[in-house]
Design a protein around this motif. Sequence first.
Motif, PDB file in Angstrom:
ATOM      1  N   GLU A 225       0.824  -1.207   0.000  1.00  0.00           N
ATOM      2  CA  GLU A 225       0.000   0.000   0.000  1.00  0.00           C
ATOM      3  C   GLU A 225       0.863   1.265   0.000  1.00  0.00           C
TER       4      GLU A 225
ATOM      5  N   MET B  30       2.614   4.284   8.704  1.00  0.00           N
ATOM      6  CA  MET B  30       1.205   3.939   8.512  1.00  0.00           C
ATOM      7  C   MET B  30       0.709   3.040   9.639  1.00  0.00           C
TER       8      MET B  30
ATOM      9  N   ASN C 117      -3.199   6.439   6.655  1.00  0.00           N
ATOM     10  CA  ASN C 117      -3.051   5.926   5.294  1.00  0.00           C
ATOM     11  C   ASN C 117      -1.742   6.435   4.688  1.00  0.00           C
ATOM     12  N   LYS C 118      -1.500   6.057   3.454  1.00  0.00           N
ATOM     13  CA  LYS C 118      -0.238   6.400   2.805  1.00  0.00           C
ATOM     14  C   LYS C 118      -0.012   7.909   2.762  1.00  0.00           C
TER      15      LYS C 118
END
Length: 302
Positions: A261, A272, A278-279
């Motif tokens: 991801e 993360m 999130n990224k």
Amino acid sequence: MAENLELLTTESRNEQSMQIDTANPIDILRIMNEQDQLVALAVKDVLPDVEAAVQFVFESFKNGGRLIYLGAGTSGRLGVLDAVECPPTFSTDPEMVQGIMAGGERAFLKAVEGAEDQPDLGVSDLKELGLTKEDTVIGIAASGRTPYVIGALQYARSIGAKTVALSCNKNAAISKEADQSIEVIVGPEVLTGSTRLKSGTAHKMILNMISTSSMILIGKAYENLMVDVHVSNQKLKERAIGIIRKITGVSYEQALEALEESGLQVKTAIVMIKTNTNKQEAEKLLVEANGYVKKAIQSVAE
């Protein structure tokens, strides 16, 4: 300078290996091994000088500059070797650490006779790289007298770049041309004048120290783990997963998922997981922390 060659420590005869030509294989190996054990102690003696070089490189990196290794023969090859290992180990741009040698790339595999005797070639090679005052140039010469290196260091200093001279002789000629000298005295070689032996080993150790320390200082490590490893093959992907698991404690599957991801960016994957982001959010945290993983994680905890 030729008439003074025999006065150099690197050209003197080693009393411990005078009969090596008639020794049996195990005794040859024992002599070499005993002499090699002296190298680390010689490096220990010059650690303050190496530290000064690391500070130059660290400042160069912080200011967008580069580390340039430069030498002839074995010295040049050792610089190239250290430079080409930085991108896979630390995900650096190939331009960030570079190694150049007298005679160009072809000299890496086959000696280019006479190239090291021309100081103007050292100048032209640095000009071709577009050297700036933000860069650090480390000139490497076991003898400490290579004209190619002397010319390069003189030019580098003239434009304001930081310069380091790495040799294996006291009061080396290249030391006079640099902001910082590192004269690591390993003593006479087992084979007289064969500086690819103890001298080369000492120089490889010091170059490893300079590049690795500088990378650690700019945030390329978390504890003693390579968190900026470049994931370019399956072996390195497995190493990356292992690093993520060691730091975060997640399962193999969770580490793999986060790595993919993140776009195979180990630092991002770690942040993360540790910050439950999130990224995009993890990347933002890393930017705000100047790339330091611990700082990025701690910024969320605060």
